[in-house]
Design an enzyme around this catalytic site. Structure first.
Site, PDB file in Angstrom:
ATOM      1  N   GLU A  66       0.828  -1.208   0.000  1.00 48.65           N
ATOM      2  CA  GLU A  66       0.000   0.000   0.000  1.00 48.65           C
ATOM      3  C   GLU A  66       0.865   1.262   0.000  1.00 48.65           C
ATOM      4  O   GLU A  66       0.541   2.239  -0.672  1.00 48.65           O
ATOM      5  CB  GLU A  66      -0.968  -0.008   1.184  1.00 48.65           C
ATOM      6  CG  GLU A  66      -1.976  -1.143   1.141  1.00 48.65           C
ATOM      7  CD  GLU A  66      -2.777  -1.211  -0.151  1.00 48.65           C
ATOM      8  OE1 GLU A  66      -3.075  -0.150  -0.748  1.00 48.65           O
ATOM      9  OE2 GLU A  66      -3.112  -2.333  -0.573  1.00 48.65           O
ATOM     10  N   ASP A 129       3.746  -4.347  -5.599  1.00 47.08           N
ATOM     11  CA  ASP A 129       4.286  -5.620  -5.112  1.00 47.08           C
ATOM     12  C   ASP A 129       5.799  -5.540  -4.964  1.00 47.08           C
ATOM     13  O   ASP A 129       6.368  -5.988  -3.968  1.00 47.08           O
ATOM     14  CB  ASP A 129       3.927  -6.769  -6.060  1.00 47.08           C
ATOM     15  CG  ASP A 129       2.448  -7.146  -6.023  1.00 47.08           C
ATOM     16  OD1 ASP A 129       1.747  -6.753  -5.065  1.00 47.08           O
ATOM     17  OD2 ASP A 129       2.002  -7.838  -6.958  1.00 47.08           O
TER      18      ASP A 129
END
Length: 186
Positions: A66, A129
């Protein structure tokens, strides 16, 4: 719980160096596997995500992902890249539909817009990621743990109907592809 999440998030965010705003980490009471970030450093984790994480390393991977969205300015970049092509495609679709009397052309133009948005979404998820892997490494967490969390998402996907898991967790790029990408990149 909020203090723990905030401390973990602050530790990860500190590894970025100076930032234009402070990061803030919050918990949303909701049983779904979900986390999201909004511009300005606000990161939210659903309580279901906290419960599903099998270790602090997995949770660090989710939070790092995030943070990657915020640091990568994904929301702003999506807006910058999405609006003009969307507007042009819609105008072209409307003009072609009017000129030919065929409304299907407008539908095709809108489908092209969705495809463009998905491409950006895939790119941003892959960037986030990779950010999770880098941030985990920098702060002493196991970068491979994000793959364990993705495996938990796969388990939930098999166990629950697809509509109960946020689509961005398992839509293209599929979780299996994201696991492979993180393993190769990590």
């Amino acid at each position: 719980v909020l203090g723990y999440v905030n401390d973990l998030g602050q530790q990860l965010a500190a590894s970025l160096g100076p930032q234009p705003f402070p990061y803030r980490f919050r918990v949303v009471r909701d049983s779904s596997l979900n986390a999201f970030a909004v511009p300005g450093g606000y990161v939210y984790l659903h309580s279901g995500t906290l419960l599903a994480a099998g270790s602090p390393d997995e949770l660090a991977g989710v939070i790092g992902h995030e943070i990657g969205h915020v640091k990568g300015r994904h929301f702003a970049r999506m807006q910058e890249h999405g609006k003009m092509p969307e507007l042009l495609a819609n105008l072209a679709g409307m003009a072609a539909a009017v000129a030919t009397g065929e409304p299907g052309i407008l539908v095709a133009a809108q489908a092209a817009n969705v495809a463009m948005q998905l491409r950006w979404s895939r790119e941003f998820e892959a960037e986030a990621d990779q950010s999770a892997v880098v941030l985990a490494q920098r702060t002493g967490y196991d970068p491979a743990a994000i793959t364990h969390f993705f495996e938990r998402v796969l388990e939930e996907q098999r166990r629950l109907p697809a509509q109960e898991i946020p689509p961005y967790l398992f839509c293209p790029p599929e979780v299996e592809s994201r696991i492979a990408a993180v393993q190769v990149g990590g």
